[in-house]
Design a protein around this motif. Structure first.
Motif, short mmCIF file in Angstrom:
data_model
loop_
_atom_site.label_atom_id
_atom_site.label_comp_id
_atom_site.label_asym_id
_atom_site.label_seq_id
_atom_site.Cartn_x
_atom_site.Cartn_y
_atom_site.Cartn_z
N ARG A 1 0.84 -1.21 0.00
CA ARG A 1 0.00 0.00 0.00
C ARG A 1 0.87 1.26 0.00
N GLU A 2 1.90 1.24 0.82
CA GLU A 2 2.82 2.38 0.88
C GLU A 2 3.48 2.62 -0.47
N ALA A 3 3.88 1.53 -1.13
CA ALA A 3 4.53 1.65 -2.44
C ALA A 3 3.56 2.17 -3.49
N MET A 4 2.32 1.73 -3.46
CA MET A 4 1.32 2.24 -4.41
C MET A 4 1.15 3.74 -4.27
N ARG A 5 1.07 4.21 -3.03
CA ARG A 5 0.89 5.65 -2.80
C ARG A 5 2.13 6.43 -3.21
N LEU A 6 3.31 5.87 -2.97
CA LEU A 6 4.54 6.55 -3.34
C LEU A 6 4.67 6.66 -4.85
N LEU A 7 4.33 5.60 -5.57
CA LEU A 7 4.37 5.65 -7.03
C LEU A 7 3.35 6.65 -7.57
N ALA A 8 2.18 6.71 -6.94
CA ALA A 8 1.16 7.66 -7.38
C ALA A 8 1.65 9.10 -7.28
N ARG A 9 2.50 9.39 -6.29
CA ARG A 9 3.05 10.74 -6.17
C ARG A 9 3.91 11.10 -7.38
N ASP A 10 4.47 10.09 -8.03
CA ASP A 10 5.26 10.31 -9.24
C ASP A 10 4.44 10.09 -10.51
N GLY A 11 3.12 10.02 -10.37
CA GLY A 11 2.25 9.89 -11.53
C GLY A 11 2.20 8.50 -12.13
N ILE A 12 2.58 7.48 -11.37
CA ILE A 12 2.60 6.11 -11.87
C ILE A 12 1.48 5.32 -11.21
N PRO B 1 -9.87 -1.52 -9.79
CA PRO B 1 -9.99 -0.07 -9.59
C PRO B 1 -10.55 0.34 -8.23
N VAL B 2 -11.49 -0.45 -7.70
CA VAL B 2 -12.05 -0.13 -6.38
C VAL B 2 -10.98 -0.27 -5.31
N GLY B 3 -10.22 -1.35 -5.37
CA GLY B 3 -9.15 -1.55 -4.40
C GLY B 3 -8.07 -0.48 -4.53
N TYR B 4 -7.75 -0.09 -5.76
CA TYR B 4 -6.75 0.95 -5.97
C TYR B 4 -7.19 2.27 -5.33
N ALA B 5 -8.43 2.66 -5.59
CA ALA B 5 -8.93 3.91 -5.03
C ALA B 5 -8.95 3.88 -3.51
N ARG B 6 -9.27 2.72 -2.95
CA ARG B 6 -9.29 2.59 -1.48
C ARG B 6 -7.90 2.80 -0.89
N VAL B 7 -6.87 2.28 -1.56
CA VAL B 7 -5.51 2.36 -1.04
C VAL B 7 -4.90 3.75 -1.28
N VAL B 8 -5.04 4.24 -2.51
CA VAL B 8 -4.34 5.46 -2.91
C VAL B 8 -5.12 6.71 -2.56
N GLY B 9 -6.45 6.58 -2.46
CA GLY B 9 -7.28 7.74 -2.14
C GLY B 9 -7.69 8.54 -3.35
N GLN B 10 -7.49 7.98 -4.55
CA GLN B 10 -7.92 8.65 -5.76
C GLN B 10 -8.23 7.59 -6.82
#
Length: 390
Positions: free
Chosen positions: A312-323, A371-380
């Motif tokens: 989960r932490e890695a998903m959010r960190l990658l999202a900060r870089d637009g990935i 997509p539902v799981g992704y939004a739950r973890v990343v918040g977007q």
């Protein structure tokens, strides 16, 4: 077993192998698939800062040949080689439509596999491209978005009461005159097709070499490889642990399905009982593939099992870089976060030869396949990396 605590095992004597060329015709085959283009190699500066290195490269597989995961590379090559072995040699062809016409005399023909999601969809897509039927066996707990995506490829989806490994056993029984099992894991008497899956992933690393060369960059000091049954990790080892290569490899899997780590500790293949219920669904495997095992067990420098929270932490960190990276896609970075942050990080960095000027490589193997799981973890909500998902 404590399912929430990371576990690490160092290989004291990792091996290297002689030069292993790509399988004959692999690059030309992939280039003929509809919409082929190299996937992006992206810089992840937020991840680099957190890990204390100069660069983190992310091979972004969230859109590979119109699918939100890398699996089509192995599934397509293995399917082609299996069809060629049974019905070939084929006449020269340039498009899949031309190949499909050569298969019509053998219809009806069904492709079969078990899956945690991405491999099954890839096999179903290959069947659709070639005008074949597909039967995909899935464990009962698979996310509905992944099940629906396979069905949208025109495949018959068969839900198995049990784990991914139970689905593999049921799929193995469906081999027949009119059915070909295209599995990315192996068992006794069934090795050639999984070997072709491993070969097929080599295209990823050939692309990375070319992309780094264009940028004037050297190969990464350390590569993270998701393990699962081991097909991708075997391909990583074949490329980055060949003679003359200097990269080190870290293998990553969930603490809730640590089949590679347990097998390494046992000194041979063992099965890890379920439930295998990590959010890293594509890595929820109870037993490594015997085809991948020699490469994985001997060529990886460090074997690491990480808890879901690291993914989960890695998903959010990658999202900060637009990935956009799904749970299994972010597992490699999850491993690096576990290794290079917190207690013991300096010793681990030194052991792997890392400095502040080092570069790391992760393969983000999927986009937001749930997509539902992704939004739950990343918040977007994911705005890409969800091809054909709703």
């Amino acid at each position: 077993m404590n399912t929430e605590r990371a576990r690490l095992y160092w290989n004291e004597h990792p091996q290297r192998w002689g030069e292993l060329p790509d399988a004959d015709g692999l690059g030309a085959f992939h280039a003929r698939l509809p919409g082929y283009a190299p996937t992006p190699l992206r810089a992840a500066p937020s991840a680099a800062r957190q890990l204390g290195v100069r660069q983190v490269w992310v091979k972004d597989e969230s859109d590979r040949l119109g699918l939100p995961a890398y699996k089509i590379l192995g599934a397509s090559w293995a399917t082609y080689r299996a069809l060629e072995a049974r019905f070939g040699p084929f006449q020269p062809w340039c498009t899949l439509e031309e190949l499909s016409r050569q298969l019509r005399a053998h219809l009806p023909l069904e492709l079969v596999c078990a899956t945690d999601g991405n491999h099954g969809r890839a096999v179903a897509r290959m069947a659709r491209w070639l005008g074949l039927n597909a039967r995909i066996l899935v464990p009962a707990d698979m996310a509905s978005a992944r099940v629906d995506a396979i069905a949208q490829e025109g495949a018959t989806v068969q839900v198995v009461r049990g784990t991914y490994d139970d689905a593999v056993m049921q799929a193995a029984r469906l081999v027949g005159e009119r059915s070909l099992v295209i599995s990315d894991t192996a068992w006794e008497g069934y090795e050639q097709i999984p070997r072709c899956v491993v070969e097929g992933y080599a295209t990823i690393f050939r692309e990375i070499d070319g992309q780094l060369a264009v940028l004037g960059e050297a190969p990464p000091e350390v590569v993270a490889a998701q393990m699962g049954v081991g097909a991708l990790a075997a391909s990583v080892v074949r490329h980055y642990r060949r003679a003359g290569a200097s990269s080190r490899v870290v293998g990553v899997e969930p603490t809730r399905a640590p089949c590679v780590l347990e097998s390494v500790l046992a000194g041979g293949l063992v099965s890890v009982p379920g439930p295998h219920d990590s959010i890293m669904a594509g890595l929820n495997c109870g037993r490594p593939s015997p085809v991948a095992w020699p490469w994985v067990s001997q060529g990886i420098d460090a074997f690491l099992a990480v808890p879901d929270e690291r993914a989960r932490e890695a998903m959010r960190l990658l999202a900060r870089d637009g990935i956009v990276s799904g749970e299994s896609g972010a597992a490699g970075l999850a491993g690096f976060i576990e290794l290079f942050t917190g207690a013991g990080r300096e010793e681990r960095r030194e052991r792997l030869g890392l400095t502040a000027d080092s570069a790391l490589l992760v393969i983000s193997t999927e986009g937001a396949t749930d997509p539902v799981g992704y939004a739950r973890v990343v918040g977007q909500v994911a705005t890409r990396g969800t091809q054909g998902l709703s």
